[in-house]
Scaffold this motif. Structure first.
Motif, PDB file in Angstrom:
ATOM      1  N   VAL A 186       0.855  -1.159   0.138  1.00  0.00           N
ATOM      2  CA  VAL A 186      -0.027   0.089   0.073  1.00  0.00           C
ATOM      3  C   VAL A 186       0.824   1.282   0.157  1.00  0.00           C
ATOM      4  CG1 VAL A 186      -0.168   0.271   2.391  1.00  0.00           C
ATOM      5  CG2 VAL A 186      -2.223   0.843   0.841  1.00  0.00           C
ATOM      6  N   ARG A 187       2.005   1.010   0.872  1.00  0.00           N
ATOM      7  CA  ARG A 187       3.084   2.327   0.440  1.00  0.00           C
ATOM      8  C   ARG A 187       3.531   2.537  -0.947  1.00  0.00           C
ATOM      9  NH1 ARG A 187       4.394   5.031   4.776  1.00  0.00           N
ATOM     10  NH2 ARG A 187       4.256   4.295   6.733  1.00  0.00           N
ATOM     11  N   GLU A 188       3.762   1.310  -1.574  1.00  0.00           N
ATOM     12  CA  GLU A 188       4.471   1.361  -3.233  1.00  0.00           C
ATOM     13  C   GLU A 188       3.439   1.958  -3.787  1.00  0.00           C
ATOM     14  OE1 GLU A 188       6.417  -1.592  -6.399  1.00  0.00           O
ATOM     15  OE2 GLU A 188       5.463  -2.331  -4.562  1.00  0.00           O
ATOM     16  N   ALA A 189       2.026   1.259  -3.601  1.00  0.00           N
ATOM     17  CA  ALA A 189       0.894   2.079  -4.412  1.00  0.00           C
ATOM     18  C   ALA A 189       0.551   3.294  -4.340  1.00  0.00           C
ATOM     19  CB  ALA A 189      -0.336   1.322  -4.235  1.00  0.00           C
ATOM     20  N   GLY A 190       0.674   3.815  -2.826  1.00  0.00           N
ATOM     21  CA  GLY A 190       0.456   5.351  -2.709  1.00  0.00           C
ATOM     22  C   GLY A 190       1.631   6.173  -3.255  1.00  0.00           C
ATOM     23  N   ALA A 191       2.975   5.605  -3.305  1.00  0.00           N
ATOM     24  CA  ALA A 191       3.807   6.424  -3.896  1.00  0.00           C
ATOM     25  C   ALA A 191       3.691   6.594  -5.385  1.00  0.00           C
ATOM     26  CB  ALA A 191       5.360   5.981  -3.561  1.00  0.00           C
ATOM     27  N   LEU A 192       3.319   5.580  -6.002  1.00  0.00           N
ATOM     28  CA  LEU A 192       3.023   5.731  -7.444  1.00  0.00           C
ATOM     29  C   LEU A 192       1.697   6.788  -7.801  1.00  0.00           C
ATOM     30  CD1 LEU A 192       3.003   4.645 -10.494  1.00  0.00           C
ATOM     31  CD2 LEU A 192       1.697   2.879  -9.816  1.00  0.00           C
ATOM     32  N   ALA A 193       0.763   6.438  -6.753  1.00  0.00           N
ATOM     33  CA  ALA A 193      -0.348   7.645  -7.013  1.00  0.00           C
ATOM     34  C   ALA A 193      -0.055   9.037  -6.800  1.00  0.00           C
ATOM     35  CB  ALA A 193      -1.628   7.199  -5.818  1.00  0.00           C
ATOM     36  N   LEU A 194       0.884   9.141  -5.713  1.00  0.00           N
ATOM     37  CA  LEU A 194       1.321  10.460  -5.517  1.00  0.00           C
ATOM     38  C   LEU A 194       2.040  11.106  -6.449  1.00  0.00           C
ATOM     39  CD1 LEU A 194       1.674  12.610  -3.273  1.00  0.00           C
ATOM     40  CD2 LEU A 194       3.645  11.712  -2.332  1.00  0.00           C
ATOM     41  N   ASP A 195       2.780  10.318  -7.199  1.00  0.00           N
ATOM     42  CA  ASP A 195       3.607  10.876  -8.514  1.00  0.00           C
ATOM     43  C   ASP A 195       2.556  11.157  -9.552  1.00  0.00           C
ATOM     44  OD1 ASP A 195       5.912  10.931 -10.243  1.00  0.00           O
ATOM     45  OD2 ASP A 195       4.969   9.518 -11.336  1.00  0.00           O
ATOM     46  N   TYR A 196       1.485  10.577  -9.917  1.00  0.00           N
ATOM     47  CA  TYR A 196       0.358  10.874 -10.736  1.00  0.00           C
ATOM     48  C   TYR A 196      -0.166  12.088 -10.285  1.00  0.00           C
ATOM     49  CZ  TYR A 196      -0.051   6.203 -13.142  1.00  0.00           C
ATOM     50  OH  TYR A 196       0.143   5.245 -14.030  1.00  0.00           O
ATOM     51  N   GLY A 247      -7.178  18.147  -7.207  1.00  0.00           N
ATOM     52  CA  GLY A 247      -6.008  18.862  -6.739  1.00  0.00           C
ATOM     53  C   GLY A 247      -5.912  18.827  -4.920  1.00  0.00           C
ATOM     54  N   MET A 248      -6.917  18.275  -4.516  1.00  0.00           N
ATOM     55  CA  MET A 248      -7.158  18.168  -3.253  1.00  0.00           C
ATOM     56  C   MET A 248      -6.351  17.106  -2.541  1.00  0.00           C
ATOM     57  SD  MET A 248     -11.074  19.200  -3.293  1.00  0.00           S
ATOM     58  CE  MET A 248     -11.384  19.167  -1.361  1.00  0.00           C
ATOM     59  N   SER A 249      -6.131  17.024  -1.200  1.00  0.00           N
ATOM     60  CA  SER A 249      -5.287  16.048  -0.524  1.00  0.00           C
ATOM     61  C   SER A 249      -6.212  14.668   0.237  1.00  0.00           C
ATOM     62  CB  SER A 249      -4.340  16.388   0.505  1.00  0.00           C
ATOM     63  OG  SER A 249      -5.188  17.238   1.517  1.00  0.00           O
ATOM     64  N   SER A 250      -7.415  14.854   0.150  1.00  0.00           N
ATOM     65  CA  SER A 250      -8.545  14.152   0.791  1.00  0.00           C
ATOM     66  C   SER A 250      -8.738  12.664  -0.119  1.00  0.00           C
ATOM     67  CB  SER A 250      -9.869  14.568   1.106  1.00  0.00           C
ATOM     68  OG  SER A 250     -10.323  15.191  -0.031  1.00  0.00           O
ATOM     69  N   TRP A 251      -7.682  11.894  -0.495  1.00  0.00           N
ATOM     70  CA  TRP A 251      -7.852  10.600  -1.217  1.00  0.00           C
ATOM     71  C   TRP A 251      -6.979   9.636  -0.659  1.00  0.00           C
ATOM     72  CZ3 TRP A 251      -3.190   9.339  -3.593  1.00  0.00           C
ATOM     73  CH2 TRP A 251      -2.283  10.314  -3.697  1.00  0.00           C
ATOM     74  N   CYS A 252      -7.195   8.429  -0.914  1.00  0.00           N
ATOM     75  CA  CYS A 252      -6.087   7.352  -0.141  1.00  0.00           C
ATOM     76  C   CYS A 252      -6.131   6.028  -1.409  1.00  0.00           C
ATOM     77  CB  CYS A 252      -6.720   7.118   0.982  1.00  0.00           C
ATOM     78  SG  CYS A 252      -8.379   6.343   1.002  1.00  0.00           S
ATOM     79  N   VAL A 253      -5.440   4.986  -1.032  1.00  0.00           N
ATOM     80  CA  VAL A 253      -5.276   3.888  -1.341  1.00  0.00           C
ATOM     81  C   VAL A 253      -5.881   2.979  -0.519  1.00  0.00           C
ATOM     82  CG1 VAL A 253      -3.938   2.094  -2.456  1.00  0.00           C
ATOM     83  CG2 VAL A 253      -3.210   4.477  -2.775  1.00  0.00           C
ATOM     84  N   SER A 254      -6.939   2.019  -0.782  1.00  0.00           N
ATOM     85  CA  SER A 254      -7.427   0.973   0.190  1.00  0.00           C
ATOM     86  C   SER A 254      -7.083  -0.294  -0.298  1.00  0.00           C
ATOM     87  CB  SER A 254      -9.047   1.427   0.315  1.00  0.00           C
ATOM     88  OG  SER A 254      -9.324   0.594   1.164  1.00  0.00           O
ATOM     89  N   ILE A 255      -6.847  -1.200   0.599  1.00  0.00           N
ATOM     90  CA  ILE A 255      -6.476  -2.474   0.516  1.00  0.00           C
ATOM     91  C   ILE A 255      -7.153  -3.379   1.664  1.00  0.00           C
ATOM     92  CG2 ILE A 255      -4.730  -4.468  -0.073  1.00  0.00           C
ATOM     93  CD1 ILE A 255      -3.077  -2.393  -1.202  1.00  0.00           C
ATOM     94  N   ALA A 256      -7.990  -4.455   1.461  1.00  0.00           N
ATOM     95  CA  ALA A 256      -8.434  -5.414   2.387  1.00  0.00           C
ATOM     96  C   ALA A 256      -8.302  -6.777   1.754  1.00  0.00           C
ATOM     97  CB  ALA A 256     -10.015  -5.032   2.613  1.00  0.00           C
ATOM     98  N   VAL A 288      -5.136   1.485   4.769  1.00  0.00           N
ATOM     99  CA  VAL A 288      -5.716   2.670   4.120  1.00  0.00           C
ATOM    100  C   VAL A 288      -4.548   3.945   4.222  1.00  0.00           C
ATOM    101  CG1 VAL A 288      -7.013   4.770   4.280  1.00  0.00           C
ATOM    102  CG2 VAL A 288      -8.102   2.500   4.517  1.00  0.00           C
ATOM    103  N   TYR A 289      -3.856   4.108   2.957  1.00  0.00           N
ATOM    104  CA  TYR A 289      -2.873   5.134   2.936  1.00  0.00           C
ATOM    105  C   TYR A 289      -3.280   6.248   2.342  1.00  0.00           C
ATOM    106  CZ  TYR A 289       1.907   6.743   2.330  1.00  0.00           C
ATOM    107  OH  TYR A 289       2.988   7.344   2.087  1.00  0.00           O
ATOM    108  N   ALA A 290      -3.148   7.540   2.971  1.00  0.00           N
ATOM    109  CA  ALA A 290      -3.227   8.844   2.252  1.00  0.00           C
ATOM    110  C   ALA A 290      -1.860   9.471   1.971  1.00  0.00           C
ATOM    111  CB  ALA A 290      -4.087   9.601   3.273  1.00  0.00           C
ATOM    112  N   PRO A 291      -1.231   9.222   0.892  1.00  0.00           N
ATOM    113  CA  PRO A 291       0.043   9.588   0.683  1.00  0.00           C
ATOM    114  C   PRO A 291       0.221  10.938   0.585  1.00  0.00           C
ATOM    115  CG  PRO A 291      -0.675   8.476  -1.319  1.00  0.00           C
ATOM    116  CD  PRO A 291      -1.820   8.321  -0.285  1.00  0.00           C
ATOM    117  N   ALA A 292      -0.701  11.958   0.094  1.00  0.00           N
ATOM    118  CA  ALA A 292      -0.738  13.428   0.226  1.00  0.00           C
ATOM    119  C   ALA A 292      -0.703  13.717   1.482  1.00  0.00           C
ATOM    120  CB  ALA A 292      -1.548  14.094  -0.658  1.00  0.00           C
ATOM    121  N   ARG A 293      -0.791  13.089   2.581  1.00  0.00           N
ATOM    122  CA  ARG A 293      -0.778  13.540   3.836  1.00  0.00           C
ATOM    123  C   ARG A 293      -0.072  12.749   4.949  1.00  0.00           C
ATOM    124  NH1 ARG A 293      -7.548  14.381   4.903  1.00  0.00           N
ATOM    125  NH2 ARG A 293      -7.783  15.936   3.517  1.00  0.00           N
ATOM    126  N   ASP A 294       0.449  11.642   4.129  1.00  0.00           N
ATOM    127  CA  ASP A 294       1.582  10.697   4.722  1.00  0.00           C
ATOM    128  C   ASP A 294       0.873  10.024   6.114  1.00  0.00           C
ATOM    129  OD1 ASP A 294       3.752   9.522   5.001  1.00  0.00           O
ATOM    130  OD2 ASP A 294       4.703  10.997   6.335  1.00  0.00           O
TER     131      ASP A 294
END
Length: 263
Positions: free
Chosen positions: A17-27, A100-109, A121-127
């Motif tokens: 989820v951290r790796e996915a968050g880093a990719l999402a943050l790059d996008y 362009g807002m920070s209220s998004w996340c990656v979710s895995i269950a 649940v990882y919100a990379p824009a908020r770390d």
């Protein structure tokens, strides 16, 4: 599934989820170059959603080929019996994401044997990384978190989810009851992230007439580990079809359930 098998998946998913968050943050940092499309009213998708989910799906297939997969963007694989299944939302809160807002996340269950075994649940824009599950305490960035005990909706904010899959008339009467009871609503565009905030004690409740499994199961596992109570989301094929959702501390849950599902 043995505890060691679950532990292996927990460690794997926490890193994933951290790796996915880093990719999402790059996008996210190059929004102006993304292709964005509408899937319906207030329902957006971008190449980031597909790209992140594809990466997650491929990593899981390589590490645990025996497990099934359900994702918002790429759908489900074959699923049978007591097989474990990963439930993924690559970017929950796509509208805030593309705005362009920070209220998004990656979710895995990970669900197995009819039980929600673990969630991330990882919100990379908020770390902020929320984790929890069977045999694992609820944590935010490695520190324990707990549901806030509240006896009334007056004691905090209640996240109120709404989907255009249902008409406003199914939501507005309960919304009115919340306000008349002295409560206040909260909404920031991501069900998964709002639920994670509930697990961390920032909110006192969450309600939604219909929510999909990929939007909530990751956070619901964290909430259960944090001492929260919810209705049985997986009942009546909730995994595949979604379900209603009410979540709160055990003290507040009965009143909140009655408030939102009395009509």
């Amino acid at each position: 599934m043995t505890p060691s098998e679950l532990d292996a998946r927990f460690a794997f998913a926490e890193a994933l989820v951290r790796e996915a968050g880093a990719l999402a943050l790059d996008y996210f940092r190059r929004l102006e170059s993304l292709t964005i499309r509408s899937k319906g009213l207030q329902d957006m998708a971008s190449e980031a959603d597909v790209g992140v989910e594809t990466m997650i799906r491929e990593r899981i297939a390589d590490a645990f080929p025996q497990d099934a997969f359900l994702g918002e963007e790429t759908g489900r694989t074959e699923f049978a019996g007591d097989q474990g299944i990963w439930v993924v939302d690559p970017i929950d809160g796509t509208q805030p994401f593309v705005s362009g807002m920070s209220s998004w996340c990656v979710s895995i269950a990970f669900v197995q044997g009819g039980k929600n075994r673990m969630g991330f649940v990882y919100a990379p824009a908020r770390d902020e990384l929320f984790t929890g599950g069977e045999g694992h305490e609820a944590q935010l960035n490695g520190r324990p978190i707990h549901i806030k005990s509240a006896g009334s909706v007056k004691e905090g904010l209640v996240a109120a989810g709404y989907s255009t899959r249902l008409p406003p008339e199914t939501f507005l009467p309960a919304f009115e009851r919340l306000l008349k009871a002295g409560g206040m609503f909260y909404r920031d565009g991501s069900g998964a992230l709002s639920l994670a905030y509930l697990a961390a004690g920032r909110l006192v409740g969450y309600v939604e007439r219909h929510i999909n499994s990929w939007d909530c199961l990751g956070a619901l596992a964290v909430i259960e580990a944090a001492g929260g109570q919810s209705n049985d989301f997986l009942a009546d094929d909730g995994l595949w079809n979604g379900n209603a959702l009410v979540v709160a501390s055990p003290e507040l849950y009965p009143a909140l359930e009655a408030m939102f599902f009395q009509d």
